[in-house]
Design a protein around this motif. Structure first.
Motif, PDB file in Angstrom:
ATOM      1  N   LEU A 165       4.288 -34.220  39.252  1.00 54.05           N
ATOM      2  CA  LEU A 165       2.923 -33.745  39.511  1.00 54.05           C
ATOM      3  C   LEU A 165       2.570 -32.545  38.637  1.00 54.05           C
ATOM      4  O   LEU A 165       1.664 -31.781  38.978  1.00 54.05           O
ATOM      5  CB  LEU A 165       2.764 -33.388  40.985  1.00 54.05           C
ATOM      6  N   THR A 166       3.244 -32.406  37.512  1.00 53.03           N
ATOM      7  CA  THR A 166       2.921 -31.315  36.590  1.00 53.03           C
ATOM      8  C   THR A 166       1.461 -31.403  36.171  1.00 53.03           C
ATOM      9  O   THR A 166       0.998 -32.442  35.691  1.00 53.03           O
ATOM     10  CB  THR A 166       3.813 -31.376  35.339  1.00 53.03           C
ATOM     11  N   GLY A 167       0.739 -30.319  36.355  1.00 52.84           N
ATOM     12  CA  GLY A 167      -0.665 -30.268  35.952  1.00 52.84           C
ATOM     13  C   GLY A 167      -1.631 -30.889  36.931  1.00 52.84           C
ATOM     14  O   GLY A 167      -2.851 -30.794  36.741  1.00 52.84           O
ATOM     15  N   ALA A 168      -1.142 -31.534  37.987  1.00 56.18           N
ATOM     16  CA  ALA A 168      -2.021 -32.158  38.981  1.00 56.18           C
ATOM     17  C   ALA A 168      -2.184 -31.183  40.145  1.00 56.18           C
ATOM     18  O   ALA A 168      -1.492 -31.267  41.160  1.00 56.18           O
ATOM     19  CB  ALA A 168      -1.444 -33.480  39.456  1.00 56.18           C
ATOM     20  N   ALA A 169      -3.095 -30.248  39.990  1.00 60.03           N
ATOM     21  CA  ALA A 169      -3.258 -29.180  40.978  1.00 60.03           C
ATOM     22  C   ALA A 169      -3.929 -29.708  42.244  1.00 60.03           C
ATOM     23  O   ALA A 169      -4.919 -30.438  42.175  1.00 60.03           O
ATOM     24  CB  ALA A 169      -4.092 -28.051  40.380  1.00 60.03           C
ATOM     25  N   PRO A 170      -3.404 -29.345  43.413  1.00 60.44           N
ATOM     26  CA  PRO A 170      -4.065 -29.745  44.659  1.00 60.44           C
ATOM     27  C   PRO A 170      -5.283 -28.867  44.923  1.00 60.44           C
ATOM     28  O   PRO A 170      -5.352 -27.710  44.491  1.00 60.44           O
ATOM     29  CB  PRO A 170      -2.981 -29.518  45.716  1.00 60.44           C
ATOM     30  N   ARG A 219       2.299 -27.022  47.296  1.00 65.11           N
ATOM     31  CA  ARG A 219       2.303 -28.478  47.317  1.00 65.11           C
ATOM     32  C   ARG A 219       2.239 -29.050  48.724  1.00 65.11           C
ATOM     33  O   ARG A 219       2.313 -30.258  48.916  1.00 65.11           O
ATOM     34  CB  ARG A 219       3.573 -28.998  46.631  1.00 65.11           C
ATOM     35  N   MET A 220       2.073 -28.206  49.714  1.00 66.13           N
ATOM     36  CA  MET A 220       2.103 -28.687  51.089  1.00 66.13           C
ATOM     37  C   MET A 220       0.754 -29.253  51.511  1.00 66.13           C
ATOM     38  O   MET A 220      -0.304 -28.779  51.095  1.00 66.13           O
ATOM     39  CB  MET A 220       2.526 -27.560  52.028  1.00 66.13           C
ATOM     40  N   LEU A 221       0.807 -30.283  52.346  1.00 69.03           N
ATOM     41  CA  LEU A 221      -0.405 -30.986  52.788  1.00 69.03           C
ATOM     42  C   LEU A 221      -1.052 -30.261  53.962  1.00 69.03           C
ATOM     43  O   LEU A 221      -0.392 -29.897  54.926  1.00 69.03           O
ATOM     44  CB  LEU A 221      -0.042 -32.417  53.195  1.00 69.03           C
ATOM     45  N   GLN A 222      -2.361 -30.060  53.844  1.00 68.02           N
ATOM     46  CA  GLN A 222      -3.163 -29.519  54.938  1.00 68.02           C
ATOM     47  C   GLN A 222      -4.268 -30.525  55.247  1.00 68.02           C
ATOM     48  O   GLN A 222      -4.902 -31.049  54.339  1.00 68.02           O
ATOM     49  CB  GLN A 222      -3.793 -28.185  54.543  1.00 68.02           C
ATOM     50  N   VAL A 223      -4.501 -30.804  56.526  1.00 69.97           N
ATOM     51  CA  VAL A 223      -5.489 -31.797  56.942  1.00 69.97           C
ATOM     52  C   VAL A 223      -6.546 -31.136  57.809  1.00 69.97           C
ATOM     53  O   VAL A 223      -6.229 -30.466  58.797  1.00 69.97           O
ATOM     54  CB  VAL A 223      -4.832 -32.958  57.709  1.00 69.97           C
ATOM     55  N   GLY A 224      -7.795 -31.343  57.416  1.00 73.26           N
ATOM     56  CA  GLY A 224      -8.917 -30.778  58.166  1.00 73.26           C
ATOM     57  C   GLY A 224      -9.647 -31.838  58.974  1.00 73.26           C
ATOM     58  O   GLY A 224      -9.064 -32.511  59.812  1.00 73.26           O
ATOM     59  N   SER A 225     -10.922 -32.023  58.699  1.00 71.07           N
ATOM     60  CA  SER A 225     -11.748 -32.927  59.495  1.00 71.07           C
ATOM     61  C   SER A 225     -11.433 -34.389  59.194  1.00 71.07           C
ATOM     62  O   SER A 225     -11.044 -34.759  58.086  1.00 71.07           O
ATOM     63  CB  SER A 225     -13.230 -32.658  59.231  1.00 71.07           C
ATOM     64  N   ILE A 226     -11.606 -35.215  60.216  1.00 70.90           N
ATOM     65  CA  ILE A 226     -11.523 -36.672  60.088  1.00 70.90           C
ATOM     66  C   ILE A 226     -12.762 -37.220  60.788  1.00 70.90           C
ATOM     67  O   ILE A 226     -12.812 -37.275  62.025  1.00 70.90           O
ATOM     68  CB  ILE A 226     -10.238 -37.235  60.724  1.00 70.90           C
ATOM     69  N   ALA A 240      -8.914 -32.890  53.169  1.00 78.05           N
ATOM     70  CA  ALA A 240      -7.532 -32.425  53.106  1.00 78.05           C
ATOM     71  C   ALA A 240      -7.298 -31.672  51.808  1.00 78.05           C
ATOM     72  O   ALA A 240      -8.089 -31.748  50.862  1.00 78.05           O
ATOM     73  CB  ALA A 240      -6.563 -33.601  53.230  1.00 78.05           C
ATOM     74  N   PHE A 241      -6.179 -30.947  51.777  1.00 78.56           N
ATOM     75  CA  PHE A 241      -5.762 -30.203  50.590  1.00 78.56           C
ATOM     76  C   PHE A 241      -4.658 -31.010  49.912  1.00 78.56           C
ATOM     77  O   PHE A 241      -3.530 -31.094  50.411  1.00 78.56           O
ATOM     78  CB  PHE A 241      -5.249 -28.816  51.005  1.00 78.56           C
ATOM     79  N   TYR A 242      -4.997 -31.650  48.785  1.00 75.64           N
ATOM     80  CA  TYR A 242      -4.041 -32.489  48.077  1.00 75.64           C
ATOM     81  C   TYR A 242      -4.540 -32.673  46.645  1.00 75.64           C
ATOM     82  O   TYR A 242      -5.687 -32.367  46.317  1.00 75.64           O
ATOM     83  CB  TYR A 242      -3.900 -33.860  48.756  1.00 75.64           C
ATOM     84  N   SER A 243      -3.668 -33.198  45.767  1.00 77.75           N
ATOM     85  CA  SER A 243      -4.091 -33.512  44.408  1.00 77.75           C
ATOM     86  C   SER A 243      -4.385 -35.011  44.335  1.00 77.75           C
ATOM     87  O   SER A 243      -3.961 -35.783  45.198  1.00 77.75           O
ATOM     88  CB  SER A 243      -3.005 -33.143  43.390  1.00 77.75           C
ATOM     89  N   ASN A 244      -5.094 -35.424  43.291  1.00 79.81           N
ATOM     90  CA  ASN A 244      -5.460 -36.828  43.164  1.00 79.81           C
ATOM     91  C   ASN A 244      -4.258 -37.731  42.871  1.00 79.81           C
ATOM     92  O   ASN A 244      -4.380 -38.954  42.936  1.00 79.81           O
ATOM     93  CB  ASN A 244      -6.508 -37.001  42.060  1.00 79.81           C
ATOM     94  N   ARG A 245      -3.116 -37.126  42.554  1.00 82.60           N
ATOM     95  CA  ARG A 245      -1.899 -37.904  42.337  1.00 82.60           C
ATOM     96  C   ARG A 245      -0.904 -37.707  43.487  1.00 82.60           C
ATOM     97  O   ARG A 245       0.248 -38.081  43.388  1.00 82.60           O
ATOM     98  CB  ARG A 245      -1.253 -37.518  40.995  1.00 82.60           C
ATOM     99  N   ASP A 246      -1.419 -37.134  44.560  1.00 76.96           N
ATOM    100  CA  ASP A 246      -0.582 -36.840  45.723  1.00 76.96           C
ATOM    101  C   ASP A 246      -1.346 -37.236  46.985  1.00 76.96           C
ATOM    102  O   ASP A 246      -1.554 -36.434  47.892  1.00 76.96           O
ATOM    103  CB  ASP A 246      -0.230 -35.350  45.716  1.00 76.96           C
ATOM    104  N   LEU A 247      -1.780 -38.509  47.010  1.00 81.20           N
ATOM    105  CA  LEU A 247      -2.604 -38.974  48.119  1.00 81.20           C
ATOM    106  C   LEU A 247      -1.813 -39.014  49.420  1.00 81.20           C
ATOM    107  O   LEU A 247      -0.667 -39.491  49.436  1.00 81.20           O
ATOM    108  CB  LEU A 247      -3.136 -40.374  47.833  1.00 81.20           C
ATOM    109  N   PRO A 248      -2.385 -38.532  50.506  1.00 82.13           N
ATOM    110  CA  PRO A 248      -1.705 -38.688  51.790  1.00 82.13           C
ATOM    111  C   PRO A 248      -1.782 -40.143  52.246  1.00 82.13           C
ATOM    112  O   PRO A 248      -2.736 -40.864  51.924  1.00 82.13           O
ATOM    113  CB  PRO A 248      -2.511 -37.775  52.722  1.00 82.13           C
ATOM    114  N   ALA A 249      -0.779 -40.584  52.976  1.00 78.86           N
ATOM    115  CA  ALA A 249      -0.838 -41.914  53.596  1.00 78.86           C
ATOM    116  C   ALA A 249      -1.648 -41.802  54.886  1.00 78.86           C
ATOM    117  O   ALA A 249      -1.498 -40.834  55.646  1.00 78.86           O
ATOM    118  CB  ALA A 249       0.561 -42.429  53.892  1.00 78.86           C
TER     119      ALA A 249
END
Length: 493
Positions: free
Chosen positions: A418-423, A479-486, A285-294
């Motif tokens: 999330l300043t500085g926490a780039a996804p 900042r939007m979540l993108q989900v790829g393979s599972i 997925a496309f996310y930052s380490n401080r923006d974990l998807p549930a």
């Protein structure tokens, strides 16, 4: 003088009489038994127990031993009890002399032997759950322990086993049952048949994006490739079908879930085994380490092919329990679309469910010349989910079938700077053993069939140009979540 002699004689006579009386009384004192435990002694079939009570006043004693009232031995101080049948036994030791009788009883419980009954023929296809329910008879106890194992690997610790294997083959399955001092094992061969599956959770059951600035609801692939054919502006059910067919052959084909609350639900074509001590899923997925998807998972226990509400579990991660708003809701409503000679303007509103109501409007401003894809279609990037240009010549737009002009997204919210926490595009390894129910209780799942991914972090970013002012960044495209393979990590094919 004579009187003195008579007095001495009488005194001696009294002493002799008293001594004789004392000796006589000693011979008539009844025996006394001690050293008998009042608690019951637990035995198993085949056990031997020597009973050896203590006894005082042993002179002239007769001894007998009785088991449940029936004489079994006599003339001996000790008795060896042999446990040949289950039951409750009262072993009585009786000692008798002229002075009387004393008796004490030992309570012995001989427990029933543990007997395990298992089906002789066990077979199942790989990545399918076989419910194994053995019959256990034995002592009436509450301290039974069970252990299922294959070789040295323990795979279960309950009476019933939900067996699943991601590998084909024939295995020795052993059940070990323990109660009290008894331990019994039973072993059966279980045959796991080979099957062909796809590692990726390719079936898209539900797509529930949350829009924002430049959100691209029609992407099935890379968000950067909107211009090169990764957009599929289709009716809702047709979009699910298309996304499913593409993800089956291309595991990396991503969906754009968007801002806070956006989610999608996926289904495997098999049950992913929960292998103890190992991570079971790999999510890209496309996310930052401080923006974990549930991540939520469900095991299709009733085999109806759909994730029922009571089957969902959340997988605990570093953000579990950090929500500041447990039940947040955002309502999105399509407003209007306007066009002129060069541009198209699309409007939608949003509001939340908080006492101090949050609300706003998002306006997308696009030129026709810069928004065309290489296939000649007008890009839906930035449009409200389901909105598409249906006729380029007349610049007509419409909400495609199945999409709604107003909807809500619900869930827990973690507000975070999330300043500085780039996804960035990264992999998240997932352990099914971390599944918990809505109460936070650990749930032991044999495997899972469904996965739901949702964005729950509501991002803020510090505006350095104005000092410490925090800016709402939830609907910014970056900042939007993108989900790829599972992926099922255990499949070898």
């Amino acid at each position: 003088m004579k009187n003195l002699k008579d007095i001495i004689f009488l005194k001696l006579l009294v002493i002799v009489i008293l001594f004789a009386s004392a000796c006589k009384k000693e011979l008539q004192v009844k025996p006394s038994i001690s050293g008998v435990d009042t608690d019951a002694t637990i035995l198993n079939i085949g056990d031997k127990l020597t009973l050896a009570p203590n006894i005082t006043n042993t002179k002239g004693n007769n001894y007998i031993w009785l088991v449940n009232g029936k004489e079994t031995a006599s003339g001996q101080l000790n008795y060896t009890f042999q446990a040949t049948a289950p039951g409750i036994f009262e072993v009585t030791f009786k000692a008798t002399n002229k002075g009387g009788t004393d008796q004490q009883s030992f309570k012995l419980i001989v427990e029933k032997p543990i007997v395990i009954s298992l089906t002789d023929q066990l077979d199942v296809s790989m990545c399918n759950v076989l419910e194994i329910t053995p019959a256990i008879t034995g002592p009436d106890r509450k301290d039974y322990d069970y252990e299922w194992s294959i070789g040295e690997s323990v795979i279960g610790r309950k009476l019933n086993l939900s067996f699943i294997s991601p590998e084909a083959g024939t295995f020795e399955l052993t059940l070990r049952a323990t109660a009290g001092k008894q331990t019994v094992t039973s072993t059966r061969k279980i045959t796991v048949k080979a099957e062909q599956y796809v590692k990726n959770a390719y079936t898209v059951l539900e797509y529930a994006p949350a829009p924002g600035k430049n959100h691209n609801w029609s992407i099935i692939g890379s968000a950067d490739n909107w211009k090169y054919g990764d957009e599929y502006p289709l009716a809702y059910n047709d979009f699910l079908t298309k996304a499913t067919s593409i993800r089956k052959v291309n595991a990396n084909a991503a969906l754009f879930l968007g801002s806070w609350g956006g989610s999608a639900t996926f289904k495997f074509d098999h049950t992913v085994a929960n292998v103890s001590g190992k991570t079971d899923l790999e999510l890209t997925a496309f996310y930052s380490n401080r923006d974990l998807p549930a991540v939520y998972v469900a095991y299709d226990r009733n085999k109806n092919g759909t994730p029922d509400e009571d089957e969902w579990c959340e997988l605990k991660n570093d953000d579990y329990g950090q929500e500041d708003i447990p039940e947040y809701e955002m309502i999105f409503t399509y407003n209007k679309t306007e066009t002129d000679a060069k541009r198209i303007y699309s409007y939608f509103n949003w509001k939340d469910n908080q006492p101090s109501l949050g609300k706003g409007e998002i306006v997308t401003n696009k030129t026709f010349t810069s928004s065309m894809t290489t296939t000649g279609a007008f890009s839906s990037r930035g449009f409200f989910p389901g909105l598409a240009v249906t006729d380029i010549a007349t610049k007509q737009t419409a909400m495609l079938d199945g999409w709604k002009t107003s909807f809500s997204r619900k869930g827990k919210r973690i507000s975070r700077n999330l300043t500085g926490a780039a996804p960035f595009l990264q992999k998240l390894n997932i352990d099914i053993d971390l599944a918990v129910n809505k109460k936070g209780e650990t749930i032991q799942l044999p495997g899972i069939d469904f996965v739901k991914v949702q964005k729950i972090v509501y991002p803020f970013q510090q505006d350095l140009s104005t000092g410490n002012v925090m800016t709402d960044y939830n609907m910014e495209e970056g900042r939007m979540l993108q989900v790829g393979s599972i992926l099922d990590k255990h499949l070898k094919n």
